[in-house]
Enzyme design. Structure first.
Site, PDB file in Angstrom:
ATOM      1  N   CYS A 166       1.077   2.820   3.765  1.00 52.77           N
ATOM      2  CA  CYS A 166       2.478   2.413   3.844  1.00 52.77           C
ATOM      3  C   CYS A 166       3.347   3.506   3.234  1.00 52.77           C
ATOM      4  O   CYS A 166       2.845   4.435   2.610  1.00 52.77           O
ATOM      5  CB  CYS A 166       2.697   1.136   3.043  1.00 52.77           C
ATOM      6  SG  CYS A 166       1.646  -0.216   3.558  1.00 52.77           S
ATOM      7  N   GLY A 206       3.864   3.852   8.453  1.00 56.03           N
ATOM      8  CA  GLY A 206       3.849   2.414   8.708  1.00 56.03           C
ATOM      9  C   GLY A 206       4.864   2.106   9.780  1.00 56.03           C
ATOM     10  O   GLY A 206       6.054   2.305   9.565  1.00 56.03           O
ATOM     11  N   ASN A 210       2.384   0.624  -2.194  1.00 57.46           N
ATOM     12  CA  ASN A 210       1.492   1.341  -1.267  1.00 57.46           C
ATOM     13  C   ASN A 210       0.144   1.478  -1.951  1.00 57.46           C
ATOM     14  O   ASN A 210       0.065   2.010  -3.052  1.00 57.46           O
ATOM     15  CB  ASN A 210       2.096   2.720  -0.961  1.00 57.46           C
ATOM     16  CG  ASN A 210       1.162   3.626  -0.190  1.00 57.46           C
ATOM     17  OD1 ASN A 210       1.266   4.830  -0.287  1.00 57.46           O
ATOM     18  ND2 ASN A 210       0.247   3.065   0.583  1.00 57.46           N
TER      19      ASN A 210
END
Ligand code: SF4
Length: 507
Positions: free
Chosen positions: A22, A48, A130
């Site tokens: 992410c 992402g 993340n």
């Protein structure tokens, strides 16, 4: 299965590549924090692409108190924030936190989309994570036994419960308390009424950098997974946030320029930076862990050519070295240069063109869906390939299915010989620290005895991977800096709980 922080759902990764984790970003003291966050997230779209969100904190003049506003949705940043009033009117405020992630392709709840927001004893807190925690089961069971009710199916929510339950008074101490409780990989951005916090886990698996923006004397701070997010804002890169570090930026920082810094564990361990960030995940125009990705990727290509050059069959031959765009481009430049120095007559050529407008594919009778997908994504430049000795350079082979279709596509352009070189070792193990790999059984390297056998299965005349030694030789080596290489060698540097292993192995 998807291994992202927010990915305990069963989203099947059908892609050839491991999917990036992410992107997180944080903005402090910016007159239009949501717009800065939007552009930063746009620059980090590659990390992402299925959901995005921004939360801001603003002062409500009527109610005379701080409030938060958020917007989250499935889709690309451009789609989620497509209406201008979202950024210009709804997401007011001078601090923001944002997140891009992969979401499910079936069955995931939109409640998993970050940032996560709460109002608790210390006020407003919004978080973007993340990475992937590895003691999730133990913590979740403990918190549930204490009465916690989980709203999502993600490990990221654990942070929220732990912050709220901390007995510490200062937010900084609540965060430190929590970070000393969780285990695993995390890069975090958190906004509160007391400023912006950002942290990397004690091993610093995922990247996170600090930048600064000066617009007409107004100083803003930006934290982002990759520095490409600073470039789009014309922000200055200050430094990588250290592994085992929590930073705090508040009003004092704006006045004095001092970013407060705290250690998470009292003894700082050797870092375990994700080496795959250099191989594939990060943008080549970013700095991660303080180093330009472009520089490392060139070195990967050079070391691969030193280790496994493609030889000329006769001195008059010419070798066209082509990249699988876009991730293979930079390494291919390095490979072509060294192959030319070693064996001669080797040129970097553009032999594959990538379309950036790939959507759903519809199968008609007699067509193979995977081959169609590859054809909608790539096409060959025939003049570069036909009758030539071609080396195609890619960063990794995961399932091998797309590589096989890609090689078939290149073969249709009739090369004389077709070789493949890969700038990483064979991927044999799943990632438990925030990366979406297929299961162990689906990884092609676990199905064949030798690289030659894999090459035969894919359909190339020769296949070579970069060795783990040369991969490590290509990345910066300093005291205190180490790397996670678990997906290549199975050595997981952070302990995993049983459920983590079980979930990943059965995905
Ligand atoms: S297992 Fe591989 S992808 Fe996961 S953190 Fe380690 S090096 Fe990165």
């Amino acid at each position: 299965m998807n291994n992202c922080s927010d990915c305990n759902y069963k989203a099947k990764n059908e892609d050839e590549k491991a999917r990036p984790n992410c992107a997180v970003i944080g903005v402090y003291n910016h007159p239009q924090a949501s717009i800065a966050a939007y552009y930063a997230l746009h620059a980090l779209q590659h990390r992402g692409q299925e959901a995005s969100g921004i939360t801001t904190i603003y002062y409500d003049e009527v109610k005379k108190k701080n409030k938060y506003a958020f917007h989250r949705g499935e889709g690309l940043v451009l789609d989620v924030f497509g209406k201008s009033e979202i950024l210009n009117e709804r997401l007011k405020g001078t601090s923001a936190v944002g997140h891009n992630r992969y979401s499910t392709t079936g069955g995931a709840s939109s409640s998993n989309i970050q940032p996560f927001n709460m109002i608790y004893q210390s006020g407003i807190l919004s978080l973007a994570h993340n990475g992937n925690l590895t003691n999730t089961k133990e913590l979740k069971q403990r918190l549930q036994a204490e009465g916690a009710i989980f709203q999502t199916t993600t490990d990221s929510e654990l942070f929220m419960h732990l912050f709220a339950k901390s007995k510490e008074v200062e937010i900084k101490d609540q965060i430190l308390d929590t970070l000393r409780t969780v285990r695993g990989a995390y890069s975090l951005c958190i906004i509160t009424e007391k400023g912006l916090f950002a942290a990397r886990d004690p091993h610093g698996v995922r990247p996170l950098s600090l930048g600064k923006l000066n617009v007409d004397g107004n100083i803003s701070y930006i934290v982002a997974s990759e520095t490409a997010a600073f470039d789009i804002l014309s922000a200055e890169y200050i430094r990588s946030i250290e592994h085992n570090e929590l930073i705090h930026i508040d009003e004092d920082t704006i006045k004095t320029g001092v970013v407060k810094s705290y250690q998470i564990e009292s003894e700082k361990p050797v870092s375990k930076h994700c080496i795959f960030e250099y191989v594939y995940f990060s943008r080549p125009d970013s700095l991660i862990f303080g180093t330009p990705v472009d520089k490392v990727r060139r070195k990967l290509g050079k070391n691969l050519a030193l280790e496994s050059p493609v030889e000329l069959d006769n001195p008059n031959d010419k070798i066209n070295v082509i990249a699988v765009p876009d991730s293979g481009n930079t390494a291919t430049l390095g490979f072509a240069k060294i192959n030319n120095e070693k064996v001669g007559n080797s040129d970097y050529e553009i032999g594959l063109i990538r379309s950036h407008y790939v959507g759903r594919t519809f199968i008609s009778p007699g067509q193979n869906n995977r081959e169609l997908k590859v054809k909608t994504k790539f096409n060959t430049v025939k003049g570069i390939i036909e009758g030539r000795n071609v080396v195609v350079v890619d960063d990794s082979i995961v399932r091998g299915t797309t590589s096989k279709s890609l090689i078939k596509l290149i073969r249709e352009a009739k090369p004389k010989k077709l070789h493949m070189r890969i700038t990483s070792p064979p991927v044999k193990y799943p990632c438990h620290y925030g990366m979406d790999f297929p299961s162990k059984e689906e990884l092609i390297a676990n199905h064949y005895e030798s690289h030659e056998d894999i090459g035969n299965a894919i359909g190339v005349d020769s296949l070579s991977y970069l060795s783990l030694d040369q991969l490590l030789a290509s990345v910066p080596q300093e005291e205190g800096i180490g790397y996670c290489t678990a997906c290549f060698d199975g050595n997981y540097p952070i302990a995993l709980d049983d459920e983590t292993i079980e979930i990943r192995d059965n995905e």
